[in-house]
Motif scaffolding. Structure first.
Motif, PDB file in Angstrom:
ATOM      1  N   VAL A  27       3.048  -4.735   3.318  1.00 26.07           N
ATOM      2  CA  VAL A  27       3.898  -3.587   3.647  1.00 26.07           C
ATOM      3  C   VAL A  27       3.176  -2.302   3.252  1.00 26.07           C
ATOM      4  CG1 VAL A  27       6.094  -2.397   3.197  1.00 26.07           C
ATOM      5  CG2 VAL A  27       6.026  -4.905   3.279  1.00 26.07           C
ATOM      6  N   VAL A  28       3.291  -1.288   4.104  1.00 21.56           N
ATOM      7  CA  VAL A  28       2.795   0.044   3.766  1.00 21.56           C
ATOM      8  C   VAL A  28       4.006   0.946   3.554  1.00 21.56           C
ATOM      9  CG1 VAL A  28       1.484   2.063   4.513  1.00 21.56           C
ATOM     10  CG2 VAL A  28       0.692  -0.237   5.127  1.00 21.56           C
ATOM     11  N   VAL A  29       4.094   1.551   2.376  1.00 23.79           N
ATOM     12  CA  VAL A  29       5.130   2.552   2.114  1.00 23.79           C
ATOM     13  C   VAL A  29       4.521   3.896   2.500  1.00 23.79           C
ATOM     14  CG1 VAL A  29       6.523   3.688   0.357  1.00 23.79           C
ATOM     15  CG2 VAL A  29       6.211   1.214   0.276  1.00 23.79           C
TER      16      VAL A  29
ATOM     17  N   GLY B  99      -2.846  10.300   5.508  1.00 19.75           N
ATOM     18  CA  GLY B  99      -2.664   9.261   6.513  1.00 19.75           C
ATOM     19  C   GLY B  99      -3.943   8.598   6.975  1.00 19.75           C
ATOM     20  N   ARG B 100      -5.003   9.367   7.098  1.00 21.55           N
ATOM     21  CA  ARG B 100      -6.269   8.788   7.563  1.00 21.55           C
ATOM     22  C   ARG B 100      -6.783   7.756   6.569  1.00 21.55           C
ATOM     23  NH1 ARG B 100      -8.189   7.636  11.946  1.00 21.55           N
ATOM     24  NH2 ARG B 100      -7.705   9.740  12.708  1.00 21.55           N
ATOM     25  N   THR B 101      -6.765   8.091   5.291  1.00 21.22           N
ATOM     26  CA  THR B 101      -7.188   7.135   4.269  1.00 21.22           C
ATOM     27  C   THR B 101      -6.252   5.936   4.258  1.00 21.22           C
ATOM     28  OG1 THR B 101      -8.072   8.930   2.911  1.00 21.22           O
ATOM     29  CG2 THR B 101      -7.700   6.820   1.819  1.00 21.22           C
ATOM     30  N   GLY B 102      -4.957   6.195   4.502  1.00 23.99           N
ATOM     31  CA  GLY B 102      -3.987   5.105   4.544  1.00 23.99           C
ATOM     32  C   GLY B 102      -4.320   4.093   5.616  1.00 23.99           C
ATOM     33  N   VAL B 103      -4.696   4.577   6.792  1.00 25.67           N
ATOM     34  CA  VAL B 103      -5.060   3.678   7.898  1.00 25.67           C
ATOM     35  C   VAL B 103      -6.298   2.867   7.529  1.00 25.67           C
ATOM     36  CG1 VAL B 103      -5.891   3.586  10.280  1.00 25.67           C
ATOM     37  CG2 VAL B 103      -4.002   5.114   9.676  1.00 25.67           C
ATOM     38  N   GLU B 104      -7.292   3.540   6.978  1.00 25.49           N
ATOM     39  CA  GLU B 104      -8.535   2.862   6.605  1.00 25.49           C
ATOM     40  C   GLU B 104      -8.297   1.819   5.508  1.00 25.49           C
ATOM     41  OE1 GLU B 104     -10.988   6.130   5.520  1.00 25.49           O
ATOM     42  OE2 GLU B 104     -11.404   6.732   7.600  1.00 25.49           O
ATOM     43  N   LEU B 105      -7.502   2.197   4.507  1.00 17.10           N
ATOM     44  CA  LEU B 105      -7.208   1.267   3.422  1.00 17.10           C
ATOM     45  C   LEU B 105      -6.423   0.061   3.914  1.00 17.10           C
ATOM     46  CD1 LEU B 105      -6.258   3.243   0.175  1.00 17.10           C
ATOM     47  CD2 LEU B 105      -7.972   1.437   0.422  1.00 17.10           C
TER      48      LEU B 105
ATOM     49  N   LEU C 169       0.863  -1.182   0.000  1.00 17.72           N
ATOM     50  CA  LEU C 169       0.000   0.000   0.000  1.00 17.72           C
ATOM     51  C   LEU C 169       0.898   1.230   0.000  1.00 17.72           C
ATOM     52  CD1 LEU C 169      -2.720   1.502   0.355  1.00 17.72           C
ATOM     53  CD2 LEU C 169      -2.452   1.176   2.836  1.00 17.72           C
ATOM     54  N   VAL C 170       0.672   2.146  -0.940  1.00 21.27           N
ATOM     55  CA  VAL C 170       1.505   3.345  -1.080  1.00 21.27           C
ATOM     56  C   VAL C 170       0.737   4.561  -0.585  1.00 21.27           C
ATOM     57  CG1 VAL C 170       2.766   4.826  -2.672  1.00 21.27           C
ATOM     58  CG2 VAL C 170       2.688   2.339  -3.067  1.00 21.27           C
ATOM     59  N   CYS C 171       1.302   5.265   0.404  1.00 23.92           N
ATOM     60  CA  CYS C 171       0.671   6.457   0.975  1.00 23.92           C
ATOM     61  C   CYS C 171       1.603   7.658   0.807  1.00 23.92           C
ATOM     62  CB  CYS C 171       0.367   6.258   2.453  1.00 23.92           C
ATOM     63  SG  CYS C 171      -0.705   4.863   2.814  1.00 23.92           S
ATOM     64  N   ASP C 172       1.242   8.573  -0.068  1.00 31.53           N
ATOM     65  CA  ASP C 172       2.044   9.775  -0.313  1.00 31.53           C
ATOM     66  C   ASP C 172       1.133  10.840  -0.896  1.00 31.53           C
ATOM     67  OD1 ASP C 172       3.923  11.713  -1.578  1.00 31.53           O
ATOM     68  OD2 ASP C 172       5.424  10.247  -0.943  1.00 31.53           O
ATOM     69  N   ASP C 173       1.213  12.055  -0.377  1.00 30.25           N
ATOM     70  CA  ASP C 173       0.295  13.104  -0.829  1.00 30.25           C
ATOM     71  C   ASP C 173       0.724  13.740  -2.147  1.00 30.25           C
ATOM     72  OD1 ASP C 173       2.502  14.309   0.460  1.00 30.25           O
ATOM     73  OD2 ASP C 173       1.366  16.150   0.793  1.00 30.25           O
ATOM     74  N   GLN C 174       1.956  13.498  -2.602  1.00 36.22           N
ATOM     75  CA  GLN C 174       2.404  14.048  -3.879  1.00 36.22           C
ATOM     76  C   GLN C 174       2.112  13.033  -4.992  1.00 36.22           C
ATOM     77  OE1 GLN C 174       6.291  16.117  -3.778  1.00 36.22           O
ATOM     78  NE2 GLN C 174       6.347  15.606  -1.600  1.00 36.22           N
ATOM     79  N   MET C 175       1.164  13.386  -5.844  1.00 32.82           N
ATOM     80  CA  MET C 175       0.687  12.437  -6.848  1.00 32.82           C
ATOM     81  C   MET C 175       1.803  11.944  -7.762  1.00 32.82           C
ATOM     82  SD  MET C 175      -2.432  12.824  -9.614  1.00 32.82           S
ATOM     83  CE  MET C 175      -3.627  13.014  -8.282  1.00 32.82           C
ATOM     84  N   LEU C 176       2.703  12.844  -8.148  1.00 35.24           N
ATOM     85  CA  LEU C 176       3.773  12.451  -9.056  1.00 35.24           C
ATOM     86  C   LEU C 176       4.671  11.395  -8.418  1.00 35.24           C
ATOM     87  CD1 LEU C 176       5.059  12.957 -11.819  1.00 35.24           C
ATOM     88  CD2 LEU C 176       6.474  14.736 -10.753  1.00 35.24           C
TER      89      LEU C 176
END
Length: 219
Positions: free
Chosen positions: A53-55, A39-45, A8-15
């Protein structure tokens, strides 16, 4: 063939997020289980898709990566998720707080793709990813904050040999370096490390390093 590592990839910069997703999805032993920008969506996802692994980026809106890591991998979490923090910020404070939050590894975004992929594979196996030099510098700098006033080594349920191995882990030595220092095989070192983690109820080597400093076993 074994199942691919689900990431799961969590990063606010789309590029950057798109680049990470592309690199990961191109690997035959990995697949992207999801992606998000806060981060909130990351936790839920993570709770929904159950990745291996969560990046995780650190600076994100709604909920930052440190707090998201605590919710996914921190102390007391019933089913902790392995988190690899990847950020543009190399401040020691971020590394320290990420590891305290429960992260299994820490990489900078300017690391080459092969190092990122190695990091994901390493963390997925349950091992920690932190360069020995970074370990020494980081924990040494914050030793005063995490070490108790009194030496509590006598209360640690380890044999003298296991204590010796734990001290070497805290010094940032790899398994091969510990084997050379103690004149034993790497397999024996792995056995000692496994026993130490089990006896002390620790998740990985990073937690073992912090434990050693908290109990006055390293300086």
């Amino acid at each position: 063939m074994s199942a691919p590592i689900r990431v799961l990839v969590c990063d606010d910069q789309m590029l950057i997020r798109t680049g990470l997703v592309t690199i990961i999805d191109a690997q035959p032993d990995m697949e992207v289980a999801g992606e998000c920008g806060d981060g909130r969506t990351g936790v839920e996802l993570a709770r929904e898709v159950k990745p291996d692994v969560v990046v995780m980026d650190i600076r994100m809106p709604v909920l930052d990566g440190l707090e998201a890591t605590r919710l996914l991998a921190g102390a007391g979490v019933p089913h902790p998720v392995k988190v690899l923090v990847v950020t543009t910020f190399n401040l020691d404070e971020y590394v320290y707080e990420a590891l305290r939050a429960g992260a299994s590894g820490f990489l900078l975004k300017d690391a080459p793709p092969d190092r990122l992929l190695h990091g994901i594979r390493t963390v997925a196996t349950g091992a920690a990813l932190l360069d020995p030099d970074v370990t020494r510098q980081l924990v040494g700098r914050y030793a005063a904050r995490i070490r108790p006033a009194e030496n509590t080594a006598r209360d640690i349920p380890l044999t003298p040999r296991e204590l010796e191995v734990l001290r070497l882990i805290a010094d940032g030595l790899s398994n091969s370096e510990i084997a050379a220092a103690l004149v034993i095989s790497q397999e024996t070192v792995k056995t000692f490390v496994s026993r130490i983690l089990t006896k002390l109820q620790l998740r990985d080597r990073v937690q073992a390093v912090v434990y050693a400093y908290r109990h006055g076993l390293a300086t």
